[in-house]
Design a protein around this motif. Structure first.
Motif, short mmCIF file in Angstrom:
data_model
loop_
_atom_site.label_atom_id
_atom_site.label_comp_id
_atom_site.label_asym_id
_atom_site.label_seq_id
_atom_site.Cartn_x
_atom_site.Cartn_y
_atom_site.Cartn_z
N SER A 36 -5.58 -4.09 -2.00
CA SER A 36 -4.55 -3.26 -2.32
C SER A 36 -2.85 -3.15 -1.27
O SER A 36 -3.62 -3.69 -0.42
N TYR A 38 -0.33 -1.08 0.48
CA TYR A 38 0.96 -0.17 1.22
C TYR A 38 1.89 -0.66 2.03
O TYR A 38 1.82 -1.68 2.84
N GLN A 40 5.25 0.90 4.47
CA GLN A 40 5.36 2.84 5.49
C GLN A 40 6.12 2.20 6.34
O GLN A 40 6.34 1.56 6.94
N GLN A 44 6.84 8.36 7.66
CA GLN A 44 6.83 8.50 6.67
C GLN A 44 5.12 8.40 5.99
O GLN A 44 4.47 7.32 6.74
N ALA A 45 5.00 8.78 4.63
CA ALA A 45 3.44 8.09 4.46
C ALA A 45 3.55 7.31 3.68
O ALA A 45 4.82 6.45 3.31
N PRO A 46 2.49 6.43 4.08
CA PRO A 46 2.43 4.85 3.15
C PRO A 46 2.95 5.34 1.71
O PRO A 46 2.90 6.50 0.71
N THR A 48 1.98 3.11 -2.22
CA THR A 48 1.39 2.47 -2.46
C THR A 48 2.48 1.41 -3.57
O THR A 48 3.09 1.80 -4.42
N TYR A 51 -2.67 -2.24 -6.51
CA TYR A 51 -4.08 -2.24 -6.21
C TYR A 51 -5.10 -2.68 -6.91
O TYR A 51 -4.31 -4.02 -7.93
N ASN A 52 -6.02 -2.91 -6.68
CA ASN A 52 -6.82 -3.73 -7.50
C ASN A 52 -5.97 -5.32 -7.71
O ASN A 52 -6.17 -5.77 -8.61
N TYR A 89 0.51 -3.48 4.61
CA TYR A 89 -1.04 -2.62 5.97
C TYR A 89 -1.39 -3.33 3.68
O TYR A 89 -1.23 -2.60 2.97
N TRP A 99 -14.49 1.27 2.95
CA TRP A 99 -12.43 0.55 2.80
C TRP A 99 -12.25 0.13 3.99
O TRP A 99 -12.99 0.90 4.95
N PHE A 101 -8.89 -0.87 6.71
CA PHE A 101 -7.65 -1.74 6.47
C PHE A 101 -7.56 -3.12 7.17
O PHE A 101 -8.27 -2.90 8.26
N GLY A 103 -4.48 -4.69 10.05
CA GLY A 103 -3.87 -3.78 11.38
C GLY A 103 -2.43 -4.29 10.99
O GLY A 103 -1.48 -3.23 12.10
N TRP B 47 -9.44 4.03 7.70
CA TRP B 47 -9.83 4.25 6.73
C TRP B 47 -10.67 5.73 6.84
O TRP B 47 -11.86 5.31 8.17
N TYR B 95 -4.52 12.35 6.12
CA TYR B 95 -3.94 11.93 4.92
C TYR B 95 -5.49 12.03 4.13
O TYR B 95 -5.70 11.33 3.99
#
Lengths: 110, 117
Positions: A36, A38, A40, A44-46, A48, A51-52, A89, A99, A101, A103, B47, B95
């Motif tokens: 998935s 993202y 950013q 701010q928040a990420p 999306t 996904y999948n 990301y 999971w 992430f 970098g 995560w 988050y």
């Protein structure tokens, strides 16, 4: 420990197409990793995007697409715009409820 | 509209504890896995933990295993992260996120945790 790899930085011209990738330090990314993506921007928040592997999140324009390219997951942005800048990301599901992430890739549109 | 609102962050001394909350609305909370993700300001996403919809299974990143506990109250539509034995390196924005098909489909705005004496 397996590391999820992304290009540290990338540049694209306005209106151009760019493909960001998400790989593994050992092995190949497949759909079974459920990659998935993202976006950013600072402070701010990420948000999306995908996904999948290739399912666009609600409200995400079809300029953004996800796929598996070779042994990596890929995010392709077509018709790049100024507000596509900033950090991207990926995250991979490693199995066993874990999971990881990458970098992140800092994308510049200029 | 899906909404996730984190709270409970703040300044805590090393070795201390803190409990974060994430209030969920706009979806059937009890049917979704949920995650916690953290980010040191200026650094990448990491995560932290995941909990299944019914709370029957939890998993953690190695860096927090044994110190953090994820839980949920489906009657209150709320996700929690109990953080014990906090260290300076736990300083981050935390988050919460909703899982859809093993991806983090929706995110809150985050809550800042600062571990410092």
């Amino acid at each position: 420990q397996t590391v999820v790899t992304q290009e540290p930085s990338f540049s694209v011209s306005p209106g151009g197409t760019v493909t960001l990738t998400c790989g593994l330090s050992s092995g190949s990314v497949a759909t079974t990793y459920y990659p998935s993506w993202y976006h950013q921007t600072p402070g701010q928040a990420p948000r999306t995007l995908i996904y999948n592997t290739n399912t666009r999140s609600s409200g995400v324009p079809d300029r953004f697409s996800g796929s598996i390219l070779g042994n990596k997951a890929a995010l392709t942005i077509t018709g790049a715009q100024a507000d596509d800048e900033s950090d991207y990301y990926c995250v991979l599901y490693m199995g066993s409820g874990i999971w990881v992430f990458g970098g992140g890739t800092k994308l510049t549109v200029l | 509209e899906v909404q996730l609102v984190e709270s409970g962050g703040g300044l805590v001394q090393p070795g201390g504890s803190l409990r974060l909350s994430c209030a969920a609305s706009g979806f059937t909370f009890s049917t979704y896995w949920m995650h916690w993700v953290r980010q040191v300001p200026g650094k990448g996403l990491v995560w932290v933990s995941r909990i299944r919809a019914d709370g029957s299974s939890t998993t953690y990143a190695d860096s927090v295993k044994g110190r953090f506990t994820i839980s949920r109250d489906n009657a209150k539509n709320t996700l929690y992260l109990q953080m014990n034995s906090l260290r300076a390196e736990d300083t981050a924005v935390y988050y919460c996120a909703r899982d859809v098909q093993y991806g983090l489909a929706d995110w809150g705005r985050g809550t800042l945790v600062t571990v410092s004496s």
